[in-house]
Motif scaffolding. Structure first.
Motif, short mmCIF file in Angstrom:
data_model
loop_
_atom_site.label_atom_id
_atom_site.label_comp_id
_atom_site.label_asym_id
_atom_site.label_seq_id
_atom_site.Cartn_x
_atom_site.Cartn_y
_atom_site.Cartn_z
N PHE A 127 2.77 -4.51 -8.53
CA PHE A 127 2.40 -4.79 -7.33
C PHE A 127 2.75 -6.06 -6.87
CE2 PHE A 127 -0.27 -6.27 -3.15
CZ PHE A 127 -0.09 -5.00 -3.01
N THR A 128 2.32 -7.00 -7.45
CA THR A 128 2.64 -8.48 -7.14
C THR A 128 4.69 -8.82 -7.36
OG1 THR A 128 0.49 -9.14 -8.08
CG2 THR A 128 2.17 -10.89 -7.51
N LEU A 129 4.79 -7.93 -8.35
CA LEU A 129 6.47 -8.06 -8.34
C LEU A 129 7.26 -8.22 -7.60
CD1 LEU A 129 6.66 -7.55 -12.96
CD2 LEU A 129 6.75 -9.84 -11.78
N ASN A 130 6.86 -6.97 -7.05
CA ASN A 130 7.49 -6.07 -6.34
C ASN A 130 7.49 -6.75 -4.36
OD1 ASN A 130 9.17 -4.03 -5.13
ND2 ASN A 130 7.46 -3.35 -3.50
N GLY A 131 6.38 -7.49 -4.48
CA GLY A 131 6.06 -8.28 -3.25
C GLY A 131 6.68 -9.52 -3.28
N ILE A 132 6.83 -10.47 -4.93
CA ILE A 132 7.75 -11.58 -4.68
C ILE A 132 9.18 -11.54 -4.70
CG2 ILE A 132 8.34 -13.48 -6.29
CD1 ILE A 132 5.17 -12.84 -7.38
N ALA A 133 9.59 -10.01 -4.81
CA ALA A 133 10.49 -9.68 -5.08
C ALA A 133 11.80 -9.44 -3.18
CB ALA A 133 11.31 -8.78 -6.33
N GLY A 187 3.03 -9.43 9.88
CA GLY A 187 1.43 -9.36 9.22
C GLY A 187 0.95 -8.80 8.30
N VAL A 188 1.43 -7.45 7.93
CA VAL A 188 0.84 -6.87 6.36
C VAL A 188 1.64 -7.47 5.24
CG1 VAL A 188 2.96 -4.96 6.59
CG2 VAL A 188 0.65 -4.63 6.08
N LEU A 189 3.04 -8.63 5.07
CA LEU A 189 3.08 -9.19 4.26
C LEU A 189 2.08 -10.39 3.68
CD1 LEU A 189 6.97 -9.80 4.99
CD2 LEU A 189 5.84 -8.98 3.13
N PHE A 190 1.73 -10.64 4.97
CA PHE A 190 0.32 -11.54 5.12
C PHE A 190 -0.83 -11.34 4.28
CE2 PHE A 190 -3.23 -14.33 6.36
CZ PHE A 190 -2.90 -15.86 5.99
N LEU A 191 -0.79 -10.50 4.87
CA LEU A 191 -2.21 -9.46 3.75
C LEU A 191 -2.08 -9.25 2.48
CD1 LEU A 191 -3.72 -6.46 5.81
CD2 LEU A 191 -4.81 -9.11 5.74
N GLY A 192 -0.26 -8.68 1.63
CA GLY A 192 -0.09 -9.17 0.43
C GLY A 192 -0.57 -9.78 -0.06
N THR A 252 -2.69 -12.60 0.63
CA THR A 252 -3.46 -13.06 0.31
C THR A 252 -4.97 -11.87 -0.49
OG1 THR A 252 -4.45 -11.30 2.32
CG2 THR A 252 -4.02 -13.94 2.88
N VAL A 253 -4.15 -10.80 -0.61
CA VAL A 253 -4.78 -9.81 -1.42
C VAL A 253 -4.37 -10.04 -2.44
CG1 VAL A 253 -3.17 -7.91 -2.06
CG2 VAL A 253 -5.44 -7.17 -1.24
N VAL A 254 -3.17 -10.85 -3.22
CA VAL A 254 -2.60 -10.94 -4.53
C VAL A 254 -3.15 -12.64 -4.68
CG1 VAL A 254 -0.64 -11.54 -5.89
CG2 VAL A 254 -0.94 -9.96 -4.56
N ILE A 255 -3.83 -13.59 -3.36
CA ILE A 255 -4.17 -14.54 -4.04
C ILE A 255 -5.66 -14.80 -4.21
CG2 ILE A 255 -4.30 -16.38 -3.01
CD1 ILE A 255 -2.04 -16.71 -3.65
N SER A 256 -6.38 -14.11 -3.38
CA SER A 256 -7.62 -13.32 -3.82
C SER A 256 -8.00 -12.91 -4.85
CB SER A 256 -8.03 -13.06 -2.54
OG SER A 256 -7.94 -11.90 -2.32
N THR A 306 -7.79 -5.50 1.78
CA THR A 306 -7.69 -3.63 1.70
C THR A 306 -7.91 -3.55 2.76
OG1 THR A 306 -8.31 -4.57 -0.55
CG2 THR A 306 -8.31 -1.83 0.55
N ILE A 307 -8.80 -3.16 4.10
CA ILE A 307 -9.02 -2.58 4.98
C ILE A 307 -8.24 -2.81 5.87
CG2 ILE A 307 -10.59 -2.99 7.16
CD1 ILE A 307 -13.02 -3.58 4.58
N GLY A 308 -7.38 -4.50 5.72
CA GLY A 308 -6.05 -4.38 6.96
C GLY A 308 -4.91 -3.86 6.31
N PHE A 309 -4.86 -3.63 4.86
CA PHE A 309 -3.90 -2.76 4.21
C PHE A 309 -4.08 -1.25 4.90
CE2 PHE A 309 -2.41 -5.25 0.85
CZ PHE A 309 -1.50 -5.58 1.51
N LEU A 310 -5.47 -0.59 5.18
CA LEU A 310 -5.63 0.64 5.48
C LEU A 310 -5.39 1.00 7.23
CD1 LEU A 310 -8.81 1.30 3.06
CD2 LEU A 310 -6.42 1.87 2.88
#
Lengths: 275, 253
Positions: B115-121, B175-180, B182-186, B217-221
């Motif tokens: 998930f993280t690799l795909n996000g970074i890519a 926003g959802v990119l930002f959530l990605g 925060t979810v990885v960092i946290s 996660t709730i943001g993603f949902l």
């Protein structure tokens, strides 16, 4: 980035022109070509989706290693490799003021029989070839632990189930205890194995983590002696592993080169369980 | 057949000119006809669809981990008076999430890397390809969000000006990119709070990092529900463009 500065300085009309250009960006194709692309793309998508679903099923049908599909066990080991390479066992975890100490739940009762008679307690220390190096009765163990410099510290205890607490532990540093056996145990041993009196709960922890000065043989919680439920008379307390490794009522401590059996690792959890 | 989309490289300095396909004979007709116009690059489409199952696995396995502790930290209540749990037992039961912590962790800690690799890519791709221009809102977009929402709710006739995406889409996608992020960092702060203790401290400690992780996660949902709703409203041709790259436009003059 010039595009950024352009955005910050553009007028409303320039913005409208930019948006229109952005919307129109890219080629337009005929419906015939679209149909061709559409067929190809949806076919590719269907194949990829089928492969994904098959892959997900295949993972769950892999042979089990410690009740976890072997590829996910590899995933655990990859995490272990990453953080061990970065050297997390030798780092120090945060500590807190005594005033910030909190109570801690009694969560695990494995290996703690209901009517345990403390007076029957015995601690056995074993060397690399499973030979007995020393045994102690309750008083002997207490005398031994008290002979080391005493630690009184508040560290975070994190349960693998998600909760955390900041208990105040008292006791000796495991590394000090281990140095007592420096002549009998080669310093290259890989793990320390620990078991409860009834041997129904058992853990293995790597040497680097055990020798971290924050890994304690605790006899006290808060200012009090450990209660039976919290692992009297002796337990491990380390902030470098999930609580599952902080075994209560330690009756056997064995230095070993082989990776010891570990109760929860045999039940699908990470062996390493570190931070 | 070569993918046209990969040859389109939007320039960063000059205003982009629509690139027309050279072999486009249909455009010379004066009568209404159908064409398909470019919408999503191949890279965006792949990363979007790779992200979907990865995020699903992360949420599914994450809920198993979340569920391991009996107390629901997202339960809502005041001063010890418990109102309701955000993830009450019946939701977990109906999703088959019955306290399978080990399985949840095994999947979460393995697939988290993908998930993280795909996000970074994707982040690198957005920055390098110039695609970020379509997603990052400008300050006037921010002001237009409410107007777009009112328009979608049929409370307002006029549509605010938009590029490839409207103001609300830009804010939602950024926003959802930002959530990605925060979810990885946290997630890392929870996963390795000793090794990364400065990060964990920055995020307000272990417990607060967990709160950030679950909130993301709730943001993603919430995003997911809105996204599905809007995609359904927008219709098949728009949905298909996420697969084919092109959106079919009927009866263009």
């Amino acid at each position: 980035m010039s595009e950024l500065s352009r955005r910050l300085t553009e007028s409303a009309d320039e913005r409208l022109a930019r948006l229109a250009a952005e919307a129109a960006e890219g080629p337009t194709i005929s419906t015939a070509e679209y149909s061709k692309r559409s067929r190809r793309s949806f076919l590719t998508g269907a194949v990829a989706a089928a492969a994904g679903i098959a892959g997900f099923r295949a993972i769950q049908n892999r042979p089990l290693d410690g009740r976890t599909p072997d590829v996910l066990r590899k995933g655990y080991e990859w995490n272990e490799f990453v953080w061990e390479t970065l050297g997390s066992q030798s780092k120090l975890a945060p500590t807190y003021a005594l005033a910030d100490a909190t109570s801690i739940r009694v969560n695990g009762r494995l290996g703690l029989p209901d009517n345990y008679d403390l007076s029957t307690y015995e601690l056995t220390v074993k060397g690399i070839n499973d030979e007995v190096l020393e045994t102690f009765d309750l008083e002997g163990m207490r005398t031994l632990i008290n002979s080391f410099p005493q630690v009184d510290v508040v560290m975070e205890h994190k349960c693998i189930e998600g909760w955390s607490a900041k208990p105040r532990w008292g006791g000796a540093v495991f590394a000090d205890f281990a140095s007592r056996y420096a002549d009998d145990v080669p310093s290259t041993y890989g793990y320390v194995a620990m078991e409860t009196s009834d041997a129904r709960y058992y853990v293995g922890v790597d040497r680097a983590t055990m020798l971290n000065r924050q890994s304690l043989l605790a006899t006290k919680l808060g200012a009090e002696d450990l209660s039976l439920a919290h692992g009297a008379p002796l337990r491990l307390a380390t902030p470098h592993k999930y609580g599952i490794k902080s075994i209560k009522q330690i009756a056997t401590i064995r230095f070993t080169n082989e990776r010891p059996d570990d109760y929860w690792a045999e039940r699908g959890y990470t062996y390493w369980a570190g931070f | 057949m070569k993918d046209r989309t990969s040859s389109v490289s939007p320039t960063m300095t000059s205003p982009s000119v629509p690139v027309m396909a050279a072999d486009e004979s249909a455009t010379s007709h004066a009568e209404p006809h159908s064409v398909a116009s470019f919408k999503h690059t191949r890279a965006s489409r792949w990363m979007h669809w790779i992200n979907f199952p990865l995020l699903t696995i992360m949420v599914w396995s994450g809920l198993r981990i979340y569920r391991a502790d009996v107390q629901d930290p997202f339960g809502v209540g005041i001063a010890g008076w418990h109102w309701f749990n955000l993830f009450p037992e019946w939701i977990n039961e109906s999703l088959g999430l019955r306290r399978k912590l080990a399985k949840g962790m095994a999947f979460h800690f393995t697939f988290g890397w993908f998930f993280t690799l795909n996000g970074i890519a994707y982040a690198i791709y957005l920055a390098r390809s110039g695609e970020w221009r379509h997603i990052v809102p400008d300050r006037r977009d921010l002001a237009d969000v409410a107007a777009v929402v009112l328009h979608d709710l049929k409370l307002r006739k006029a549509t605010p000006p938009q590029g490839r995406y409207n103001a609300a889409q830009k804010v939602a996608y950024s926003g959802v990119l930002f959530l990605g992020f925060t979810v990885v960092i946290s997630g890392l702060a929870i996963l390795s709070p000793t090794q990364l203790s400065p990060l964990t401290r920055l995020l307000g400690g272990y417990e607060f990092a967990r709160t950030i992780h679950f909130s993301s996660t709730i943001g993603f949902l919430l995003f997911f529900v809105t996204h599905l709703l809007q995609v359904t409203r927008a219709g098949w041709s728009n949905f298909a463009s996420m697969v084919t790259g092109y959106e079919l436009k009927k009866d263009v003059k």
